[in-house]
Design a protein around this motif. Structure first.
Motif, short mmCIF file in Angstrom:
data_model
loop_
_atom_site.label_atom_id
_atom_site.label_comp_id
_atom_site.label_asym_id
_atom_site.label_seq_id
_atom_site.Cartn_x
_atom_site.Cartn_y
_atom_site.Cartn_z
N LYS A 159 0.81 -1.21 0.00
CA LYS A 159 0.00 0.00 0.00
C LYS A 159 0.85 1.27 0.00
O LYS A 159 0.42 2.30 -0.52
CB LYS A 159 -0.92 0.01 1.22
N SER A 160 2.00 1.22 0.63
CA SER A 160 2.90 2.38 0.69
C SER A 160 4.33 1.87 0.73
O SER A 160 4.59 0.74 1.16
CB SER A 160 2.61 3.25 1.92
N GLU A 161 5.24 2.71 0.30
CA GLU A 161 6.64 2.28 0.20
C GLU A 161 7.24 1.96 1.56
O GLU A 161 8.07 1.06 1.68
CB GLU A 161 7.47 3.37 -0.47
N TRP A 162 6.82 2.69 2.60
CA TRP A 162 7.35 2.51 3.94
C TRP A 162 6.21 2.23 4.91
O TRP A 162 5.04 2.45 4.59
CB TRP A 162 8.15 3.73 4.37
N PHE A 163 6.54 1.76 6.10
CA PHE A 163 5.50 1.29 7.01
C PHE A 163 4.55 2.40 7.47
O PHE A 163 3.34 2.16 7.60
CB PHE A 163 6.13 0.59 8.22
N ALA A 164 5.04 3.59 7.72
CA ALA A 164 4.17 4.66 8.21
C ALA A 164 3.59 5.52 7.10
O ALA A 164 2.83 6.44 7.37
CB ALA A 164 4.92 5.54 9.22
N GLY A 165 3.96 5.25 5.85
CA GLY A 165 3.47 6.07 4.75
C GLY A 165 4.49 6.17 3.63
O GLY A 165 5.34 5.30 3.48
N PRO A 166 4.45 7.25 2.87
CA PRO A 166 5.33 7.37 1.70
C PRO A 166 6.78 7.70 2.04
O PRO A 166 7.66 7.55 1.18
CB PRO A 166 4.70 8.52 0.90
N ASP A 167 7.04 8.13 3.27
CA ASP A 167 8.39 8.55 3.64
C ASP A 167 9.02 7.60 4.65
O ASP A 167 8.33 7.09 5.56
CB ASP A 167 8.37 9.96 4.23
N PHE A 168 10.31 7.39 4.52
CA PHE A 168 11.07 6.60 5.48
C PHE A 168 10.97 7.24 6.86
O PHE A 168 11.04 8.47 7.00
CB PHE A 168 12.53 6.54 5.04
N SER A 169 10.78 6.42 7.89
CA SER A 169 10.64 6.95 9.25
C SER A 169 11.21 5.97 10.26
O SER A 169 11.68 4.87 9.91
CB SER A 169 9.16 7.21 9.57
N ALA A 170 11.13 6.36 11.52
CA ALA A 170 11.59 5.49 12.60
C ALA A 170 10.79 4.19 12.67
O ALA A 170 11.27 3.20 13.21
CB ALA A 170 11.52 6.22 13.93
#
Length: 222
Positions: A159-170
């Protein structure tokens, strides 16, 4: 300066990676596992009563548990980086994954490790019985749980590239260890291209590589 009490081949590698991503100065107090039991050495109990890693000491404050450490570092040192804005759905997802990683994802992986090693050290005459019990527990409960979690990761990452959304995060740093451990002992990569792509991307990050160089032995990286 932050002191990271870091155990080889452990979840504390994520703390080093987070600090490298943020460019926050830190020092490492390194510990090796007991070669027979693979447990942390007793010296860690002088830092925290449970003798576990990771533990950090920052400005005289001792913080244990990876999720709590990540939250502490984000609040005190990140300046808004690696976290979506407060009040957004992405921020809620960040909080979810920070807790899910240890609260939901790691228990079946730990059970898998325990049952894989269960027959080690038991008397020869009991090996067959213990092995059968361990195998039954894995096939009837542990492996289906691991499959359910791995399928969940695959669906979320589709659904999204990263777990919390479109941006890399902690959140991605926190989720790295469950996915790496599942790939190592739970077959998480099989038929799950998004999980594999996630691991490939994080392993290629310069900050991840720097943390590996500083942290020492870590069995779960490429």
């Amino acid at each position: 300066m932050i002191t990271v009490h870091h155990l080889e081949h452990s979840r504390s590698q994520r703390v080093l990676w987070l600090l490298e991503e943020l460019g926050v100065p830190y020092e490492i107090k390194a510990y090796s596992r007991d070669p027979k039991t693979m447990l942390a050495p007793p010296e860690l109990r002088a830092v925290h009563p449970l003798g576990k890693s990771p533990v950090i000491v920052d400005d005289g404050v001792t913080v244990a548990e990876t999720g709590a450490i990540v939250e502490w570092i984000l609040e005190r040192h990140a300046g808004g980086r690696l976290a979506p804005p407060a009040g957004t759905p992405e921020r809620a997802r960040l909080a979810y994954w920070l807790h899910y990683a240890e609260g939901s994802a790691m228990p079946p992986l730990l059970l898998k490790l325990v049952f894989m090693r269960l027959a080690t050290g038991v008397p020869f005459l009991l090996k067959g019985l213990v092995g059968a019990i361990a195998g039954r527990a894995q096939s009837s409960f542990i492996d289906p749980q691991l499959k359910a979690h791995a399928d969940y990761w695959e669906a979320e990452l589709s659904k999204s590239e990263w777990f919390a959304g479109p941006d890399f995060s902690a959140a991605d740093i926190m989720m790295s260890f469950p996915l790496e451990a599942a790939a190592s002992r739970g077959g998480a990569l099989e038929g799950r291209p998004h999980v594999k792509a996630f691991l490939d991307k994080i392993h290629a990050r310069p900050a991840y590589r720097r943390a590996l160089e500083k942290g020492g032995p870590y069995a779960y990286a490429d």
